[in-house]
Design a protein around this motif. Structure first.
Motif, PDB file in Angstrom:
ATOM      1  N   LYS A 150       0.836  -1.204   0.000  1.00  0.00           N
ATOM      2  CA  LYS A 150       0.000   0.000   0.000  1.00  0.00           C
ATOM      3  C   LYS A 150       0.868   1.250   0.000  1.00  0.00           C
ATOM      4  CE  LYS A 150      -3.677   2.636   0.536  1.00  0.00           C
ATOM      5  NZ  LYS A 150      -4.678   2.824  -0.539  1.00  0.00           N
ATOM      6  N   ASN A 151       1.952   1.219   0.779  1.00  0.00           N
ATOM      7  CA  ASN A 151       2.883   2.357   0.784  1.00  0.00           C
ATOM      8  C   ASN A 151       3.545   2.533  -0.577  1.00  0.00           C
ATOM      9  OD1 ASN A 151       2.355   2.867   3.493  1.00  0.00           O
ATOM     10  ND2 ASN A 151       4.068   1.625   4.222  1.00  0.00           N
ATOM     11  N   ALA A 152       3.860   1.403  -1.243  1.00  0.00           N
ATOM     12  CA  ALA A 152       4.537   1.457  -2.540  1.00  0.00           C
ATOM     13  C   ALA A 152       3.583   1.840  -3.669  1.00  0.00           C
ATOM     14  CB  ALA A 152       5.175   0.098  -2.847  1.00  0.00           C
ATOM     15  N   MET A 153       2.301   1.502  -3.529  1.00  0.00           N
ATOM     16  CA  MET A 153       1.304   1.816  -4.559  1.00  0.00           C
ATOM     17  C   MET A 153       0.034   2.327  -3.885  1.00  0.00           C
ATOM     18  SD  MET A 153      -0.209  -0.619  -7.614  1.00  0.00           S
ATOM     19  CE  MET A 153       1.146  -0.358  -8.759  1.00  0.00           C
ATOM     20  N   ALA A 156      -3.541   1.477  -5.285  1.00  0.00           N
ATOM     21  CA  ALA A 156      -3.861   0.084  -5.607  1.00  0.00           C
ATOM     22  C   ALA A 156      -5.337  -0.198  -5.408  1.00  0.00           C
ATOM     23  CB  ALA A 156      -3.028  -0.859  -4.740  1.00  0.00           C
ATOM     24  N   THR A 157      -5.906  -0.977  -6.329  1.00  0.00           N
ATOM     25  CA  THR A 157      -7.311  -1.369  -6.242  1.00  0.00           C
ATOM     26  C   THR A 157      -7.479  -2.862  -5.980  1.00  0.00           C
ATOM     27  OG1 THR A 157      -7.391  -1.693  -8.643  1.00  0.00           O
ATOM     28  CG2 THR A 157      -8.052   0.476  -7.794  1.00  0.00           C
ATOM     29  N   HIS A 158      -6.421  -3.639  -6.248  1.00  0.00           N
ATOM     30  CA  HIS A 158      -6.461  -5.093  -6.076  1.00  0.00           C
ATOM     31  C   HIS A 158      -5.201  -5.551  -5.352  1.00  0.00           C
ATOM     32  CE1 HIS A 158      -9.435  -4.527  -9.233  1.00  0.00           C
ATOM     33  NE2 HIS A 158      -9.878  -5.755  -9.002  1.00  0.00           N
ATOM     34  N   LEU A 159      -5.387  -6.476  -4.426  1.00  0.00           N
ATOM     35  CA  LEU A 159      -4.280  -6.996  -3.635  1.00  0.00           C
ATOM     36  C   LEU A 159      -4.377  -8.515  -3.576  1.00  0.00           C
ATOM     37  CD1 LEU A 159      -1.898  -6.424  -1.626  1.00  0.00           C
ATOM     38  CD2 LEU A 159      -3.621  -6.378   0.190  1.00  0.00           C
ATOM     39  N   ALA A 160      -3.281  -9.186  -3.915  1.00  0.00           N
ATOM     40  CA  ALA A 160      -3.178 -10.635  -3.751  1.00  0.00           C
ATOM     41  C   ALA A 160      -2.025 -10.904  -2.792  1.00  0.00           C
ATOM     42  CB  ALA A 160      -2.940 -11.323  -5.087  1.00  0.00           C
ATOM     43  N   LEU A 161      -2.241 -11.809  -1.852  1.00  0.00           N
ATOM     44  CA  LEU A 161      -1.234 -12.166  -0.860  1.00  0.00           C
ATOM     45  C   LEU A 161      -1.100 -13.681  -0.844  1.00  0.00           C
ATOM     46  CD1 LEU A 161      -2.562  -9.856   1.987  1.00  0.00           C
ATOM     47  CD2 LEU A 161      -0.475  -9.449   0.654  1.00  0.00           C
ATOM     48  N   GLY A 162       0.017 -14.171  -0.308  1.00  0.00           N
ATOM     49  CA  GLY A 162       0.166 -15.612  -0.208  1.00  0.00           C
ATOM     50  C   GLY A 162       1.459 -16.002   0.460  1.00  0.00           C
ATOM     51  N   THR A 229      -5.119  -1.604   4.760  1.00  0.00           N
ATOM     52  CA  THR A 229      -4.786  -0.849   3.549  1.00  0.00           C
ATOM     53  C   THR A 229      -5.944  -0.092   2.919  1.00  0.00           C
ATOM     54  OG1 THR A 229      -5.317  -2.673   2.021  1.00  0.00           O
ATOM     55  CG2 THR A 229      -3.094  -2.651   2.999  1.00  0.00           C
ATOM     56  N   GLY A 230      -7.189  -0.531   3.139  1.00  0.00           N
ATOM     57  CA  GLY A 230      -8.320   0.053   2.446  1.00  0.00           C
ATOM     58  C   GLY A 230      -8.468  -0.427   1.007  1.00  0.00           C
ATOM     59  N   ILE A 231      -7.601  -1.361   0.561  1.00  0.00           N
ATOM     60  CA  ILE A 231      -7.713  -1.903  -0.792  1.00  0.00           C
ATOM     61  C   ILE A 231      -8.955  -2.795  -0.848  1.00  0.00           C
ATOM     62  CG2 ILE A 231      -6.607  -3.334  -2.557  1.00  0.00           C
ATOM     63  CD1 ILE A 231      -3.893  -2.410  -1.415  1.00  0.00           C
ATOM     64  N   ALA A 232      -9.797  -2.582  -1.858  1.00  0.00           N
ATOM     65  CA  ALA A 232     -11.154  -3.137  -1.826  1.00  0.00           C
ATOM     66  C   ALA A 232     -11.264  -4.567  -2.340  1.00  0.00           C
ATOM     67  CB  ALA A 232     -12.090  -2.244  -2.630  1.00  0.00           C
ATOM     68  N   ASN A 233     -10.260  -5.050  -3.058  1.00  0.00           N
ATOM     69  CA  ASN A 233     -10.329  -6.382  -3.657  1.00  0.00           C
ATOM     70  C   ASN A 233      -9.120  -7.196  -3.218  1.00  0.00           C
ATOM     71  OD1 ASN A 233     -12.687  -5.952  -5.675  1.00  0.00           O
ATOM     72  ND2 ASN A 233     -11.317  -4.211  -6.027  1.00  0.00           N
ATOM     73  N   ILE A 234      -9.369  -8.294  -2.494  1.00  0.00           N
ATOM     74  CA  ILE A 234      -8.274  -9.037  -1.850  1.00  0.00           C
ATOM     75  C   ILE A 234      -8.490 -10.534  -2.030  1.00  0.00           C
ATOM     76  CG2 ILE A 234      -7.075  -9.524   0.333  1.00  0.00           C
ATOM     77  CD1 ILE A 234      -8.139  -6.742   1.294  1.00  0.00           C
ATOM     78  N   ALA A 294       0.245  -6.008  -5.718  1.00  0.00           N
ATOM     79  CA  ALA A 294      -0.742  -4.928  -5.766  1.00  0.00           C
ATOM     80  C   ALA A 294      -0.874  -4.430  -7.198  1.00  0.00           C
ATOM     81  CB  ALA A 294      -0.339  -3.788  -4.840  1.00  0.00           C
ATOM     82  N   ARG A 295      -2.118  -4.159  -7.618  1.00  0.00           N
ATOM     83  CA  ARG A 295      -2.390  -3.612  -8.945  1.00  0.00           C
ATOM     84  C   ARG A 295      -3.299  -2.401  -8.822  1.00  0.00           C
ATOM     85  NH1 ARG A 295      -5.612  -6.367 -11.812  1.00  0.00           N
ATOM     86  NH2 ARG A 295      -6.165  -8.040 -10.358  1.00  0.00           N
ATOM     87  N   ASN A 296      -3.106  -1.441  -9.718  1.00  0.00           N
ATOM     88  CA  ASN A 296      -4.001  -0.283  -9.728  1.00  0.00           C
ATOM     89  C   ASN A 296      -4.895  -0.319 -10.961  1.00  0.00           C
ATOM     90  OD1 ASN A 296      -2.428   0.613 -11.878  1.00  0.00           O
ATOM     91  ND2 ASN A 296      -1.337   2.157 -10.657  1.00  0.00           N
ATOM     92  N   ALA A 297      -5.742   0.694 -11.114  1.00  0.00           N
ATOM     93  CA  ALA A 297      -6.729   0.701 -12.197  1.00  0.00           C
ATOM     94  C   ALA A 297      -6.083   0.803 -13.572  1.00  0.00           C
ATOM     95  CB  ALA A 297      -7.717   1.848 -11.982  1.00  0.00           C
ATOM     96  N   ARG A 298      -4.842   1.267 -13.634  1.00  0.00           N
ATOM     97  CA  ARG A 298      -4.138   1.382 -14.910  1.00  0.00           C
ATOM     98  C   ARG A 298      -3.425   0.082 -15.293  1.00  0.00           C
ATOM     99  NH1 ARG A 298      -3.069   5.862 -12.079  1.00  0.00           N
ATOM    100  NH2 ARG A 298      -0.947   5.198 -11.547  1.00  0.00           N
ATOM    101  N   GLY A 299      -3.525  -0.929 -14.429  1.00  0.00           N
ATOM    102  CA  GLY A 299      -2.877  -2.203 -14.727  1.00  0.00           C
ATOM    103  C   GLY A 299      -1.438  -2.275 -14.266  1.00  0.00           C
ATOM    104  N   GLU A 300      -0.952  -1.237 -13.596  1.00  0.00           N
ATOM    105  CA  GLU A 300       0.414  -1.272 -13.068  1.00  0.00           C
ATOM    106  C   GLU A 300       0.471  -2.226 -11.874  1.00  0.00           C
ATOM    107  OE1 GLU A 300       1.531   3.375 -14.163  1.00  0.00           O
ATOM    108  OE2 GLU A 300       0.595   2.871 -12.243  1.00  0.00           O
TER     109      GLU A 300
END
Length: 359
Positions: A150-153, A156-162, A229-234, A294-300
């Protein structure tokens, strides 16, 4: 009150469930660090024997009697709750801690427990009490990865962890996994926790030791990473062979059967007789790779990886790091995740952890 007076007052703290596999490991390590927790649990023989060996005070009580539970917790500045399954034990212990003005920590990975803790935020703030479940492997490393990403992006709108771990289960963790299978998968979509099938999504992931097939699991970060983080998709992933993934998907068809109370009792009884947590030699040889994306709406995309100690060693060190922080500091009361309480750097400060690399 002077700072030293405050420290002296806070130093009376309790490990509840000290007779369990992980609770005993934490109790033994706490004594090695010069700490003097009160050991508690419902098994008189096990709790009192361990307390005698370690030279500590013992208390024996269950969680059913609210009056007795509150009386046992009063006078303690903090409770580290290690008695699962937390789906049954966390709610009464949280309530007792709030009423006794004692900080509450636990080592759960259960989504419902994290959500219940957050529902108590206002009461905890008013009481000046910290409620922070998940201070073990569930969910310290992944929560810290989430915070760092979250600090780096920030957008971000999507977060995958593992994570990729070869650690075997303790009896308590195995019993919790049986409950989880009956409840199915969980992900977060548009800020809401959503039920999905087991192994809902499958992809290939390099957790840190080469690319592997991986599947989604209903891990605690589906709750906590959103609060951090407040990221909505995990989503949360673990590696799995093709056969393991097929087995998880087959379990979707028998989930109603797995949820029956007598089936749960039968499976948990078998676990109690057959599952033994890993010994010290095995724990020392079972490190863990942790990953996040982490991904944002621009696909980064930004990707984080780190390597940590094994699941149980990390749980011991992380839990006692949070205990030590709360015995020395006076943070604002409220419901926290580990990374919100101590920051994203918590995991890299633990023994056996390497640096977190973000690409």
């Amino acid at each position: 009150m002077s700072q030293q007076d405050n420290l002296d007052t806070q130093m009376k703290w309790m490990i509840y469930g000290a007779n369990g596999y992980t609770g005993e490991l934490i109790a033994r390590d706490a004594v090695k660090r010069g700490l003097k927790p009160v050991l508690a649990g419902r098994s008189r023989d096990k709790v009192e024997a361990l307390a005698r060996e370690l030279g500590l005070e013992a208390r024996v009580f269950g969680l059913e009697d609210e009056v007795r539970l509150l009386a046992q917790i009063k006078g303690h500045g903090l409770v580290l709750h290690c008695a699962g399954p937390f789906s049954a034990t966390a709610v009464p212990m949280m309530e007792a801690c709030l009423r006794a003005n004692a900080h509450y920590l636990d080592i759960t990975g259960e989504i419902a427990v994290f959500e219940h803790a957050q529902s108590l935020n206002e009461r905890a703030r008013a009481a000046g009490v910290v409620i922070c479940p998940g201070v073990g492997f569930d969910v310290v490393p992944t929560d810290c990865v989430a915070a760092a990403l979250k600090n780096a992006m920030p957008d971000a709108t999507h977060l995958a962890l593992g994570f990729d771990s070869r650690s075997s289960f303790s009896p308590g963790t195995a019993k919790t996994s049986i409950e989880g299978m009956a409840q199915g998968g969980k992900v977060r979509r548009d800020g809401k926790i959503t039920s999905v099938p087991l192994a809902y999504r499958v992809r290939r992931i390099d957790f840190g030791a080469g690319e592997k097939l991986a599947m989604t699991i209903p891990w605690g970060d589906v709750s906590t990473a959103w609060h951090t983080t407040g990221i909505a998709n995990i989503e949360v992933f673990i590696p799995g062979s093709a056969g393991m993934i097929r087995g998880a998907r087959f379990a979707n068809w028998i989930r109603p059967l797995l949820g029956l109370s007598f089936v749960q009792r039968l499976l948990k009884a078998r676990i109690g007789k057959t599952v033994v947590g890993p010994d010290q030699e095995k724990r020392a040889d079972q490190g863990t790779y942790v990953w996040g994306e982490a991904r944002n709406a621009r696909g980064e995309c930004r990707t984080a990886r780190l390597h940590t100690a094994n699941v149980y060693s990390l749980t011991i060190d992380a839990a006692l790091a949070v205990v030590d922080y709360l015995l020395q500091m006076r943070p604002t009361g409220g419901a926290y995740t580990p990374a919100l309480l101590l920051g994203a750097e918590l995991v890299t400060q633990l023994p056996g952890s390497g640096a977190m690399n973000i690409d």
